[in-house]
Design an enzyme around this catalytic site. Structure first.
Site, PDB file in Angstrom:
ATOM      1  CD  GLU A 181       1.563   9.699  -0.145  1.00  0.00           C
ATOM      2  OE1 GLU A 181       0.671   9.220   0.337  1.00  0.00           O
ATOM      3  OE2 GLU A 181       2.764   9.216  -0.335  1.00  0.00           O
ATOM      4  CB  CYS A 184      -2.431   6.077   3.356  1.00  0.00           C
ATOM      5  SG  CYS A 184      -3.115   5.004   4.683  1.00  0.00           S
ATOM      6  CD  GLU A 242      -1.983   1.761   2.271  1.00  0.00           C
ATOM      7  OE1 GLU A 242      -2.439   1.147   3.516  1.00  0.00           O
ATOM      8  OE2 GLU A 242      -1.931   2.897   2.235  1.00  0.00           O
TER       9      GLU A 242
HETATM   10  P1  NAP Z   1       9.335   3.884   3.559  1.00  0.00           P
HETATM   11  O1  NAP Z   1      10.666   4.561   3.536  1.00  0.00           O
HETATM   12  O2  NAP Z   1       8.780   3.347   2.273  1.00  0.00           O
HETATM   13  O3  NAP Z   1       9.826   2.687   4.539  1.00  0.00           O
HETATM   14  C1  NAP Z   1       8.779   1.747   4.867  1.00  0.00           C
HETATM   15  C2  NAP Z   1       9.483   0.334   5.378  1.00  0.00           C
HETATM   16  O4  NAP Z   1      10.012  -0.091   4.152  1.00  0.00           O
HETATM   17  C3  NAP Z   1      10.678   0.579   6.104  1.00  0.00           C
HETATM   18  O5  NAP Z   1      10.875  -0.537   7.120  1.00  0.00           O
HETATM   19  C4  NAP Z   1      11.861   0.567   5.393  1.00  0.00           C
HETATM   20  O6  NAP Z   1      13.171   0.351   5.834  1.00  0.00           O
HETATM   21  C5  NAP Z   1      11.359  -0.154   4.210  1.00  0.00           C
HETATM   22  N1  NAP Z   1      11.966   0.108   2.762  1.00  0.00           N
HETATM   23  C6  NAP Z   1      12.124   1.294   2.529  1.00  0.00           C
HETATM   24  N2  NAP Z   1      12.863   1.252   1.110  1.00  0.00           N
HETATM   25  C7  NAP Z   1      13.184  -0.042   0.907  1.00  0.00           C
HETATM   26  C8  NAP Z   1      13.880  -0.604  -0.136  1.00  0.00           C
HETATM   27  N3  NAP Z   1      14.268  -0.097  -1.319  1.00  0.00           N
HETATM   28  N4  NAP Z   1      14.044  -2.053  -0.063  1.00  0.00           N
HETATM   29  C9  NAP Z   1      13.667  -2.488   0.969  1.00  0.00           C
HETATM   30  N5  NAP Z   1      12.942  -2.045   2.030  1.00  0.00           N
HETATM   31  C10 NAP Z   1      12.776  -0.821   1.829  1.00  0.00           C
HETATM   32  O7  NAP Z   1       8.227   4.388   4.446  1.00  0.00           O
HETATM   33  P2  NAP Z   1       8.308   5.382   5.642  1.00  0.00           P
HETATM   34  O8  NAP Z   1       9.692   5.244   6.343  1.00  0.00           O
HETATM   35  O9  NAP Z   1       7.057   5.042   6.348  1.00  0.00           O
HETATM   36  O10 NAP Z   1       8.184   7.091   5.189  1.00  0.00           O
HETATM   37  C11 NAP Z   1       8.775   7.715   4.170  1.00  0.00           C
HETATM   38  C12 NAP Z   1       7.951   8.126   3.078  1.00  0.00           C
HETATM   39  O11 NAP Z   1       7.191   7.021   2.722  1.00  0.00           O
HETATM   40  C13 NAP Z   1       7.113   9.271   3.735  1.00  0.00           C
HETATM   41  O12 NAP Z   1       7.667  10.462   3.764  1.00  0.00           O
HETATM   42  C14 NAP Z   1       5.703   9.137   2.734  1.00  0.00           C
HETATM   43  O13 NAP Z   1       6.058   9.857   1.593  1.00  0.00           O
HETATM   44  C15 NAP Z   1       5.599   7.790   2.327  1.00  0.00           C
HETATM   45  N6  NAP Z   1       4.625   7.182   3.146  1.00  0.00           N
HETATM   46  C16 NAP Z   1       3.310   6.876   2.586  1.00  0.00           C
HETATM   47  C17 NAP Z   1       2.501   6.170   3.471  1.00  0.00           C
HETATM   48  C18 NAP Z   1       1.060   5.988   2.827  1.00  0.00           C
HETATM   49  O14 NAP Z   1       0.387   5.327   3.549  1.00  0.00           O
HETATM   50  N7  NAP Z   1       0.740   6.194   1.577  1.00  0.00           N
HETATM   51  C19 NAP Z   1       2.559   5.716   4.603  1.00  0.00           C
HETATM   52  C20 NAP Z   1       3.989   5.950   5.165  1.00  0.00           C
HETATM   53  C21 NAP Z   1       4.899   6.509   4.545  1.00  0.00           C
HETATM   54  P3  NAP Z   1      14.322   1.456   6.156  1.00  0.00           P
HETATM   55  O15 NAP Z   1      13.705   2.489   7.062  1.00  0.00           O
HETATM   56  O16 NAP Z   1      15.265   0.663   6.951  1.00  0.00           O
HETATM   57  O17 NAP Z   1      14.628   2.129   4.800  1.00  0.00           O
END
Ligand code: NAP
Length: 532
Positions: free
Chosen positions: A399, A310, A273
């Site tokens: 987004e 989200c 998601e």
């Molecule tokens: P994220 O960066 O996507 O991280 C979520 C999880 O996935 C973390 O455990 C992260 O580990 C892992 N991950 C991220 N990139 C990866 C990759 N390339 N390969 C493997 N694992 C990976 O999300 P976030 O930390 O929650 O927030 C960052 C951004 O995500 C926000 O600024 C926002 O833009 C977006 N976000 C969107 C939603 C939504 O519901 N649409 C919700 C939350 C966040 P690591 O932390 O170790 O990288």
């Protein structure tokens, strides 16, 4: 500044692998209180490939026994997790509030949602339709060829990897919707905890581990790991013993995991998601009668939880006129009073600021919320543009995670339709309509069905009910698989697959498919639903 965690929480900074606390040997990380800037003890050391291997081996070993448990046994297990979370509620709320910067009332509500989800899946298990039991009895006399006896049911996929989400430290993290639905399906779960709330993850992980032991289940039914996403997270998704993945987060993270899963010798489904800007359509009649009220209510939804939902309303679409002017003025005024509240992590706050700065280069600023000097503060922002500009710029659909939204002014209904046709897949689409708008709404609905997982009228998309009818999903990029939902009873289906049994001797059939129907399940026999 380093704060000491109250003794009552007894946090150890360790992972939980098949019931055993394990201290990682990698980089130490600390949680940060985004409201105060305090560093929170203890340190959590990242795990490595050997920890992934141990968790996956234990999950694979647990799978045969765990999937053989009865639905009633799994329902009681989910209820035991909920009870354990409630018993540790005070420590969980204190730690999650400190780690997220979210208000205590919001976190308290999330505890209720988390335990409610676990109990919903217990009810789903007892109700039984998740089995999809179907029987087409043999027709030995059928001409020109006899029909064999064919019976179908659903079985669990195998061990599931779950990535805890940053923005729901309880309801979409260690014991959140992905974990609850996978455990309900009969799948062991290996969670990669989110760095934003490791202490909350440990407390909730313990609640699950204790329930595993008390329920007499194999220890490998649940593990909790900490580590770098691209490193440990990718190792988890590519481990051959993992058979499906649940993820909530960024588009880049979700698509990277989908690609990693697709490159495996045995590709597996990833239910990611990701990003959604949740368009809100303000139709003419509604704007004429209540434009200003809608403007105020919109800002309440936009700024709730610093906009870190989200389902945050990141796009507003309407036809230009006095009603829209009243909406914009009321929204700008309400926004000016909106306090700067903390975002979840410094990284998320930086992404937000970068996104708002970029949007400001393409759209006109309408107004901002109050500013604050703290590192993680969310300075809410509202922009406007015309439909012609929106249609030309893909960047305007990106987004921005946080309290930022864009109002698109359309010349007429035809231009509004062009905007609708142009938007990407979404989790939600909201329509504000009076009775005088029903013809326009009727025209819009077939397209909205193709764009979004949930269509709502005269409300706001933030706030997702957890029940049997909810869909929290939608076409890409809202999710990687639009055929499923990550919230609500149907989330269990992501971790099941159908198997059919042709002419299998009656004595060898699973009980859900035997003629005597011992559990009194609803089954489809020869096309008819019956409990006989
Ligand atoms: P994220 O960066 O996507 O991280 C979520 C999880 O996935 C973390 O455990 C992260 O580990 C892992 N991950 C991220 N990139 C990866 C990759 N390339 N390969 C493997 N694992 C990976 O999300 P976030 O930390 O929650 O927030 C960052 C951004 O995500 C926000 O600024 C926002 O833009 C977006 N976000 C969107 C939603 C939504 O519901 N649409 C919700 C939350 C966040 P690591 O932390 O170790 O990288």
């Amino acid at each position: 500044m380093t704060a000491t965690i109250p003794e009552t929480t007894g946090l150890t900074g360790q992972m939980l692998i098949a019931g055993t606390p394990v201290r990682g040997t990698g980089t130490p990380i600390h949680a940060l209180n985004p409201a105060t800037g305090e560093t929170l003890e203890p340190a959590y050391h990242y795990g490595d490939a050997s920890n992934v291997d141990a968790a996956c081996a234990a999950a694979a070993e647990a799978f045969p026994a765990y999937r053989a448990t009865t639905a009633e046994a799994r329902a009681q297990f989910l209820e035991a997790i909920a009870a354990n979370i409630e018993a540790a509620k005070d420590a969980i709320i204190a730690r999650a509030t400190a780690e997220s910067g979210l208000p205590t009332a919001r976190i308290t509500g999330e505890v209720g949602r988390t335990t409610g989800q676990l109990r919903l899946f217990a009810a789903v298990l007892r109700e039984g339709s998740w089995n999809h039991a179907v029987i087409d009895p043999a027709q030995p006399d059928r001409q020109p060829a006899p029909r064999p006896d064919i019976r179908q049911r659903s079985i669990p996929l195998g061990p599931v990897a779950v990535f805890g989400a940053s923005n729901f430290p309880l309801a979409f993290s260690v014991a959140g919707g992905d974990t609850a639905s996978a455990l309900a399906a009969g799948c062991p779960v290996v969670v990669k905890g989110h760095d934003a709330h490791p202490g909350t993850s440990e407390l909730v992980g313990r609640a699950i581990t204790d329930a595993v032991a008390a329920s007499g289940l194999p220890a490998g039914t649940f593990s909790l790991l900490f580590g770098d996403g691209p490193d440990l997270g990718t190792a988890l998704v590519t481990d051959p013993r993992i058979k499906a993945v649940g993820f909530t987060g960024s588009r880049s993270g979700g698509t990277a995991l989908v690609a990693a899963a697709a490159r495996r010798p045995e590709p597996i489904p990833v239910y990611a998601e990701m990003s959604s800007i949740n368009p809100v359509f303000l139709l003419d009649g509604a704007l004429a009668t209540r434009g200003a009220d809608l403007g105020k209510a919109f800002v309440a939804s936009l700024t709730m939880g610093s906009g870190q939902f989200c389902t945050n309303p990141g796009l507003v679409i309407a036809v230009d006129g006095a009603g829209l002017d009243a909406f914009v003025t009321a929204a700008r005024d309400a926004l000016a009073d909106a306090p700067a509240t903390p975002m979840l992590t410094p990284g998320i706050a930086t992404n937000y600021t970068t996104g708002v700065d970029a949007l400001g280069k393409h759209a006109e600023l309408v107004g901002r919320g109050q500013a604050a000097e703290t590192e993680c503060a969310c300075h809410a922002a509202l922009f406007t543009t015309d439909a012609a500009t929106f249609l030309k710029s893909e960047a305007l659909q990106d987004e921005i995670f946080g309290a930022s939204s864009l109002i698109v002014r359309c010349k007429d209904a035809a231009e509004m339709r062009a905007v609708v046709d142009n938007i990407e897949g979404q989790l939600t689409a909201t329509v504000h309509a009076d009775e005088s708008d029903f013809d326009a709404a009727r025209d819009l609905l077939p397209t909205l069905e193709l764009k979004a997982g949930r269509i709502l009228f005269d409300g706001w998309p933030t706030g997702v009910e957890v029940n049997y009818a909810m869909v929290h999903g939608g076409p890409y990029p809202a999710t990687s698989d639009s055929r499923s939902t990550s919230v609500g009873a149907r989330a269990i289906e992501r971790f099941l697959r159908p198997v059919c049994y042709q002419d299998v001797p009656k004595a060898l059939l699973p009980s859900v498919l035997t003629d005597d129907n011992p559990d009194q399940l609803w089954r489809r026999i020869d096309g008819q639903l019956t409990r006989d």
